[in-house]
Every structure is written in C-alpha cells, then in structure tokens.
Write a protein that holds these residues in place. Structure first.
Motif, PDB file in Angstrom:
ATOM      1  N   GLU A 122       0.836  -1.209   0.000  1.00 43.62           N
ATOM      2  CA  GLU A 122       0.000   0.000   0.000  1.00 43.62           C
ATOM      3  C   GLU A 122       0.874   1.264   0.000  1.00 43.62           C
ATOM      4  OE1 GLU A 122      -2.502  -0.863   3.316  1.00 43.62           O
ATOM      5  OE2 GLU A 122      -4.095  -1.729   2.046  1.00 43.62           O
ATOM      6  N   GLU A 123       1.957   1.201   0.771  1.00 44.14           N
ATOM      7  CA  GLU A 123       2.877   2.355   0.791  1.00 44.14           C
ATOM      8  C   GLU A 123       3.525   2.534  -0.590  1.00 44.14           C
ATOM      9  OE1 GLU A 123       4.100   2.124   5.541  1.00 44.14           O
ATOM     10  OE2 GLU A 123       5.517   1.401   4.008  1.00 44.14           O
ATOM     11  N   SER A 124       3.846   1.402  -1.232  1.00 46.00           N
ATOM     12  CA  SER A 124       4.471   1.467  -2.564  1.00 46.00           C
ATOM     13  C   SER A 124       3.517   2.105  -3.578  1.00 46.00           C
ATOM     14  CB  SER A 124       4.862   0.068  -3.038  1.00 46.00           C
ATOM     15  OG  SER A 124       5.713  -0.516  -2.110  1.00 46.00           O
ATOM     16  N   LEU A 125       2.222   1.774  -3.401  1.00 41.48           N
ATOM     17  CA  LEU A 125       1.223   2.385  -4.308  1.00 41.48           C
ATOM     18  C   LEU A 125       1.226   3.908  -4.148  1.00 41.48           C
ATOM     19  CD1 LEU A 125      -1.918   0.074  -4.151  1.00 41.48           C
ATOM     20  CD2 LEU A 125      -0.822   0.902  -6.216  1.00 41.48           C
ATOM     21  N   ASP A 126       1.257   4.352  -2.885  1.00 36.42           N
ATOM     22  CA  ASP A 126       1.314   5.809  -2.626  1.00 36.42           C
ATOM     23  C   ASP A 126       2.565   6.392  -3.276  1.00 36.42           C
ATOM     24  OD1 ASP A 126      -0.989   5.659  -1.214  1.00 36.42           O
ATOM     25  OD2 ASP A 126      -0.029   5.624   0.789  1.00 36.42           O
ATOM     26  N   ASP A 127       3.710   5.648  -3.054  1.00 33.64           N
ATOM     27  CA  ASP A 127       4.992   6.100  -3.614  1.00 33.64           C
ATOM     28  C   ASP A 127       4.882   6.290  -5.131  1.00 33.64           C
ATOM     29  OD1 ASP A 127       6.216   6.077  -1.204  1.00 33.64           O
ATOM     30  OD2 ASP A 127       7.255   4.153  -1.463  1.00 33.64           O
ATOM     31  N   LEU A 128       4.208   5.304  -5.742  1.00 28.39           N
ATOM     32  CA  LEU A 128       4.129   5.296  -7.213  1.00 28.39           C
ATOM     33  C   LEU A 128       3.520   6.612  -7.726  1.00 28.39           C
ATOM     34  CD1 LEU A 128       4.534   3.473  -9.757  1.00 28.39           C
ATOM     35  CD2 LEU A 128       2.182   2.753  -9.460  1.00 28.39           C
ATOM     36  N   TYR A 129       2.399   7.025  -7.091  1.00 27.83           N
ATOM     37  CA  TYR A 129       1.733   8.262  -7.602  1.00 27.83           C
ATOM     38  C   TYR A 129       2.494   9.504  -7.182  1.00 27.83           C
ATOM     39  CZ  TYR A 129      -1.648   5.118  -9.326  1.00 27.83           C
ATOM     40  OH  TYR A 129      -2.215   4.110 -10.033  1.00 27.83           O
ATOM     41  N   SER A 130       3.113   9.487  -5.991  1.00 21.91           N
ATOM     42  CA  SER A 130       3.937  10.638  -5.586  1.00 21.91           C
ATOM     43  C   SER A 130       5.119  10.764  -6.544  1.00 21.91           C
ATOM     44  CB  SER A 130       4.478  10.445  -4.168  1.00 21.91           C
ATOM     45  OG  SER A 130       3.447  10.102  -3.315  1.00 21.91           O
ATOM     46  N   LEU A 131       5.615   9.609  -6.997  1.00 20.45           N
ATOM     47  CA  LEU A 131       6.786   9.576  -7.879  1.00 20.45           C
ATOM     48  C   LEU A 131       6.479  10.263  -9.218  1.00 20.45           C
ATOM     49  CD1 LEU A 131       9.616   8.197  -7.684  1.00 20.45           C
ATOM     50  CD2 LEU A 131       8.666   6.344  -9.057  1.00 20.45           C
ATOM     51  N   THR A 132       5.335   9.926  -9.818  1.00 26.21           N
ATOM     52  CA  THR A 132       4.987  10.528 -11.128  1.00 26.21           C
ATOM     53  C   THR A 132       4.735  12.025 -10.968  1.00 26.21           C
ATOM     54  OG1 THR A 132       2.745   9.771 -10.726  1.00 26.21           O
ATOM     55  CG2 THR A 132       4.054   8.450 -12.238  1.00 26.21           C
ATOM     56  N   ALA A 133       4.095  12.387  -9.821  1.00 26.24           N
ATOM     57  CA  ALA A 133       3.811  13.812  -9.597  1.00 26.24           C
ATOM     58  C   ALA A 133       5.116  14.597  -9.461  1.00 26.24           C
ATOM     59  CB  ALA A 133       2.975  13.972  -8.347  1.00 26.24           C
ATOM     60  N   ALA A 134       6.083  14.043  -8.649  1.00 24.97           N
ATOM     61  CA  ALA A 134       7.373  14.715  -8.443  1.00 24.97           C
ATOM     62  C   ALA A 134       8.147  14.806  -9.761  1.00 24.97           C
ATOM     63  CB  ALA A 134       8.194  13.933  -7.419  1.00 24.97           C
ATOM     64  N   GLU A 135       7.999  13.761 -10.572  1.00 26.44           N
ATOM     65  CA  GLU A 135       8.691  13.745 -11.878  1.00 26.44           C
ATOM     66  C   GLU A 135       8.191  14.898 -12.766  1.00 26.44           C
ATOM     67  OE1 GLU A 135       8.596  11.286 -16.002  1.00 26.44           O
ATOM     68  OE2 GLU A 135       7.449  10.534 -14.316  1.00 26.44           O
ATOM     69  N   ASP A 136       6.845  14.983 -12.815  1.00 22.97           N
ATOM     70  CA  ASP A 136       6.256  16.040 -13.647  1.00 22.97           C
ATOM     71  C   ASP A 136       6.720  17.415 -13.178  1.00 22.97           C
ATOM     72  OD1 ASP A 136       5.015  14.244 -15.258  1.00 22.97           O
ATOM     73  OD2 ASP A 136       3.076  14.290 -14.186  1.00 22.97           O
ATOM     74  N   LYS A 137       6.654  17.627 -11.841  1.00 28.78           N
ATOM     75  CA  LYS A 137       7.019  18.945 -11.287  1.00 28.78           C
ATOM     76  C   LYS A 137       8.449  19.283 -11.638  1.00 28.78           C
ATOM     77  CE  LYS A 137       3.997  18.712  -7.300  1.00 28.78           C
ATOM     78  NZ  LYS A 137       4.064  18.279  -5.925  1.00 28.78           N
ATOM     79  N   TYR A 138       9.327  18.327 -11.500  1.00 31.97           N
ATOM     80  CA  TYR A 138      10.741  18.601 -11.766  1.00 31.97           C
ATOM     81  C   TYR A 138      10.968  18.911 -13.237  1.00 31.97           C
ATOM     82  CZ  TYR A 138      15.599  17.727 -12.913  1.00 31.97           C
ATOM     83  OH  TYR A 138      16.850  17.845 -13.438  1.00 31.97           O
ATOM     84  N   LEU A 139      10.371  18.095 -14.067  1.00 31.82           N
ATOM     85  CA  LEU A 139      10.647  18.262 -15.506  1.00 31.82           C
ATOM     86  C   LEU A 139      10.076  19.573 -16.033  1.00 31.82           C
ATOM     87  CD1 LEU A 139      10.334  14.605 -16.788  1.00 31.82           C
ATOM     88  CD2 LEU A 139      12.387  15.940 -16.542  1.00 31.82           C
ATOM     89  N   ARG A 193      11.768   7.636  -5.190  1.00 34.44           N
ATOM     90  CA  ARG A 193      12.168   6.460  -5.974  1.00 34.44           C
ATOM     91  C   ARG A 193      12.992   5.485  -5.125  1.00 34.44           C
ATOM     92  NH1 ARG A 193      15.274   6.675 -11.671  1.00 34.44           N
ATOM     93  NH2 ARG A 193      16.978   7.316 -10.337  1.00 34.44           N
ATOM     94  N   SER A 194      13.882   6.081  -4.279  1.00 37.55           N
ATOM     95  CA  SER A 194      14.703   5.196  -3.421  1.00 37.55           C
ATOM     96  C   SER A 194      13.818   4.434  -2.422  1.00 37.55           C
ATOM     97  CB  SER A 194      15.770   6.036  -2.744  1.00 37.55           C
ATOM     98  OG  SER A 194      15.978   5.629  -1.446  1.00 37.55           O
ATOM     99  N   ASP A 195      12.830   5.176  -1.842  1.00 36.19           N
ATOM    100  CA  ASP A 195      11.906   4.511  -0.888  1.00 36.19           C
ATOM    101  C   ASP A 195      11.152   3.384  -1.584  1.00 36.19           C
ATOM    102  OD1 ASP A 195      12.621   6.168   1.097  1.00 36.19           O
ATOM    103  OD2 ASP A 195      10.807   7.434   1.046  1.00 36.19           O
ATOM    104  N   PHE A 196      10.677   3.701  -2.777  1.00 37.03           N
ATOM    105  CA  PHE A 196       9.908   2.713  -3.550  1.00 37.03           C
ATOM    106  C   PHE A 196      10.767   1.453  -3.797  1.00 37.03           C
ATOM    107  CE2 PHE A 196       8.448   0.856  -7.568  1.00 37.03           C
ATOM    108  CZ  PHE A 196       7.092   0.691  -7.292  1.00 37.03           C
ATOM    109  N   THR A 197      12.022   1.719  -4.241  1.00 43.44           N
ATOM    110  CA  THR A 197      12.913   0.579  -4.532  1.00 43.44           C
ATOM    111  C   THR A 197      13.163  -0.250  -3.267  1.00 43.44           C
ATOM    112  OG1 THR A 197      14.013   2.060  -6.066  1.00 43.44           O
ATOM    113  CG2 THR A 197      15.116  -0.022  -5.619  1.00 43.44           C
ATOM    114  N   LYS A 198      13.395   0.454  -2.148  1.00 47.23           N
ATOM    115  CA  LYS A 198      13.654  -0.263  -0.868  1.00 47.23           C
ATOM    116  C   LYS A 198      12.460  -1.136  -0.504  1.00 47.23           C
ATOM    117  CE  LYS A 198      16.566   2.947   1.598  1.00 47.23           C
ATOM    118  NZ  LYS A 198      16.360   4.109   2.446  1.00 47.23           N
TER     119      LYS A 198
END
Ligand code: ADP
Length: 467
Positions: free
Chosen positions: A39-56, A71-76
C-alpha cells in the motif's frame, strides 16, 4: 491412566500451540507487512509521477531530490517485499513489478533529455501510463493475494484455537470423569470391608465370635482384618479361659467350704464325742481349710486390686534375709510334714534393698508354697541370693526338684488364670499367684523368670535393683 491422558493432551496442546504461534508470526511478519509495504508502494508510485512532472516542468533541483527520495523509498520497499514474499504468486508479481520499474527508470532517463514539446509527447505519456498502470495493478494484486492469505491463515488459527480448546476441554472432562469413577470404586473397595469389619465387631461385642473374616481388600485393610481376626481369636481364648477359670475357682472355694461344713456337722452330731483326739483333728482341719479359704480370697482381692491398678506400695529400705527366714518358718509345719529338705544360700553381706516388705513377703510365700505344692515328699528346696554387678541388681532364686513345668507352659505360668496342666492335676490353687508375683516384682523395677525341666524341677528367679 489419568497421568497418561493429561500427558497426551499436554503434548498435543504444546504441538498445536507451536503451529499456532508460527501461523500468527507469519501473519504478522509476512502478510500484514506485505500489505502495508504494497500500500505504501502504491502511494509512492503516484507521488513519484507527480514529483517527476514537477521537476521536468520547473527544473527545480528540490523536486528532483524529492523524486529521487521517493524512488529510493519505492525501490527499498519493493526489495523488502521481494525478500519476505512467501508464495510463488507473490514472487511472480514482484518480479513483474521490478521489470516495469526498470522500464520506468529507462523512460525517465530518456525524458530528462527531451524538449518541452517532446516531453508532452503523447507516446511518452502513454508509455508511462501503461507502466504505472501495470505496477499499480501488480501492487493491488499483491495486496489482494496477501489479504486473502492473511484471511485464510486467520481462519486456520481460529480453527486451531477452537481445536486446542476442544481437546483441552475433552481431556479435562475425561480426567474428571476418570477421577470420579476411580474414587467411587476405591471408596467402595474400602467401604465394603470396613462395613463388614464393623458388622463383625458388633457381633463380637455381643459375644458372637463366628468364623474368621476372610476379605479381599487393599493391603492396609487386609492387615486390619488380620489384626481383627487375631484379636477375636485372643478374645475367644480369653472368654474360654474365663469360663474354665470361674469353674475352677468355684471348685477351689467350694472344696474348703465343703470340708468345713462336713467337719462342723460331724462335731455338731457328736460323732467323735467320745474320742477327743479325733475331735481335735477335726478342729485342726477346720482351721487349715479356713486359712486356705482366707488365702484364696486374699489372692482374689489382690488380683482385682492389681487389675484395677490400685495395688499400692509402701517402699522402704529393708534386708532380705529376715523376710526369707520368716517365710520358711511360717511354712515349716508343711515342710516337716512333707519331709522336705530346705537350704538357704544367702551371703551374709547381701545388701539391703528398697522394697515393700509385705509385698516381697507375699512373693516368697507364693514361690515357696508353689515349690512345696509341686514337689513330692522328701524333695529339696533351695533359696539363694547373689549380687549381679553387671546389672546392679540382686538376684533371688527359689529352686525345687519337683515335677517341673512343660516347655510350652513356661511362657504362660505368669499369665493370669493360667494353671499349667491343671485339668489332670489334683493340686489346688487359684492360678493368680504368679501373675500377682510378677506384678509386684515389676512394680519394684525388677524382673522374674523361670527355668524348668519336667521331672527335674523348677527355678524361679527374680531380680531387684540394688541401692
Ligand atoms: P496356683 O495358685 O494355681 O499355683 P500360680 O500362679 O502360683 O497358681 O501358678 C501357676 C501354675 O504354674 C501352677 O498351676 C503350676 O502349673 C505352675 N507352677 C508354679 N510353680 C511351680 C513349681 N514350683 N513347679 C511346678 N509347676 C509350678
């Protein structure tokens, strides 16, 4: 049996509790943890895409850092999930997730170098959506599979607890039932013979002895029954002895009374009125029989005092020799009549003793008159005394060379009412003399014993503590 039952149910419970423990451990360590991580990984997944968009869009390094952290948290989390995955399905799902994660990393690296228009490129958006959807789907599948596993294990642990409780309850009930049954039979096994014993005791109390009790029972009760049988046997023996003895004693008292009655009738009728010597003989006879009667009655009185524990003693320091001489003198008419030879072997320096003089006189009178009674004419009687330094006592013996006592009677002569070989014997006596003698000697702190051989004579010896 009960111990075996408790043992088996204990082993069963321990084994099942172990399994239950492992099951609960696996629920906590695996399933719950997998669900939480997924469940935490699922949250990570959407936070990850949002952070990616913001950065780019903004090229703000903070957003890039944020993206890297997520991304590191997700991988861990995915790595940890891979480690604790406990079924092939879960491992398969995680391999898929990792594969799509790798694709996502490649996609990002490509996107970083694109222009803004290219970044909004439809193909890219579609690719990313496809990857995130796949990862999302796999993670949700993982949550579903783990939830199912957890529910199955929870159900199993519930079943196991119910089973353990049931087995425990059944073995407890069985143990209680067994205890009740065993107690019932044990009580019955003890109660039956005890009731029998009690019934028989009532019969014995009523004077009915019957056959010996033969009961099969636990060893303790059997021992009690054997002792009871022995007691009945002894009581029966005493009962018989008492009957025999009363008839003997009645005879013993009746004989002198009959002699006195006959002699006095003859005197009254004047049968020997013309022969004064014969009349004199009758008076002597009456006197002798009266004395015998008094002696017998005195013995009976002494005996009942002894039995009631009311024979009192008055102790004083006294010398033995005068007592012996006095008794010999008292018996001298009889000694002379039977032409007996009497010897005194008493050292001059025999010390004085602490004694009740009258009672010790009674002892000598008994022993000497028995020696006279049971030794035929011309026999020999010896009274001797000596110090026994070993025990610090004075030992006094009265020996005769009379008829002696059979070996099987030796132990009984001191028993009350006992007259050895009395049925065939014409020799009179109350059968109480030696019982009284032993009582007197014991009261002085001494002992009495006898050595005898049939046809050779008897030696009665008693010891008195020296001062
Ligand atoms: P009793 O008054 O009948 O003599 P005792 O108690 O004095 O009673 O003696 C018990 C029995 O011991 C006697 O009946 C006799 O059988 C035996 N007895 C005692 N003294 C002698 C003895 N000197 N020689 C042989 N038997 C004896």
């Amino acid at each position: 049996m009960i111990i075996l039952l408790v043992g088996i149910s204990g082993v069963y419970t321990i084994m099942n509790l172990n399994d239950l423990n492992q099951l609960i451990e696996s629920i906590i360590k695996n399933d719950s943890r997998i669900i939480k991580l997924a469940e935490e990984s699922l949250d990570d997944l959407y936070s990850l895409t949002a952070a990616e968009d913001k950065y780019l869009i903004s090229r703000d390094p903070d957003y890039y850092q944020q993206f890297k952290n997520i991304r590191s948290d997700f991988t861990k989390r995915v790595d940890e999930l891979e480690k604790i995955a406990d079924t092939d399905v879960k491992t398969g799902l995680l391999t898929e997730i990792k594969k799509f994660q790798g694709l996502y990393d490649v996609l990002i690296d490509e996107r970083k170098s694109l222009t803004v228009q290219e970044k909004n490129n439809q193909t890219y958006v579609i690719d990313r959506e496809m990857i995130t959807r796949e990862i999302d789907q796999k993670l949700r599948n993982l949550v579903r599979v783990s939830t199912e596993d957890r529910n199955t294990k929870l159900q199993r642990s519930k079943d196991m607890s119910t089973q353990i409780t049931n087995v425990f309850n059944i073995s407890l009930s069985l143990a209680v039932i067994l205890v009740i049954i065993i107690t019932f039979f044990n009580t019955r096994k003890i109660n039956l013979p005890i009731n029998l014993l009690s019934e028989r005791a009532k019969e014995v109390a009523g004077g009915k002895f019957g056959d010996p009790l033969n009961i099969s029972s636990p060893p303790e009760i059997k021992e009690l029954a054997d002792t009871f049988n022995m007691m009945c046997e002894r009581l029966q023996e005493l009962d018989q002895m008492k009957i025999d003895y009363i008839s003997h004693l009645s005879h013993e008292l009746r004989t002198p009374l009959t002699v006195i009655k006959e002699a006095s009738s003859m005197l009254q009728e004047g049968v020997f009125s013309k022969v004064p010597e014969k009349q004199e003989d009758l008076f002597v006879l009456i006197k002798a029989e009266c004395e015998r009667l008094i002696l017998s009655v005195n013995r009976i009185l002494d005996f009942s005092r002894m039995e009631a524990g009311k024979m009192f003693f008055s102790f004083q320091k006294a010398s033995l020799r005068p007592i012996i001489e006095k008794n010999v003198l008292k018996l001298s008419p009889l000694i002379q009549k039977k032409k007996m030879d009497i010897t005194l072997d008493i050292p001059e320096d025999i010390p004085s003793l602490r004694m009740d003089k009258e009672r010790i006189e009674e002892v000598f009178e008994n022993l000497l008159s028995n020696a006279l009674k049971f030794t035929s004419e011309g026999g020999k009687i010896t009274v001797s005394a000596k110090s026994n330094g070993e025990n610090n006592t004075i030992e006094i013996s009265v020996s005769d060379n009379g008829r002696g006592i059979p070996e099987d009677g030796l132990m009984q002569v001191f028993d009350k009412f006992k007259r050895v070989d009395d049925k065939r014997s014409a020799i009179r006596g109350t059968g109480m003399g030696l019982a009284i003698v032993r009582h007197i000697i014991n009261a002085h702190g001494g002992h009495i014993w006898v050595k005898s051989k049939v046809g050779e004579g008897s030696t009665f010896t008693f010891s008195l503590p020296a001062l």
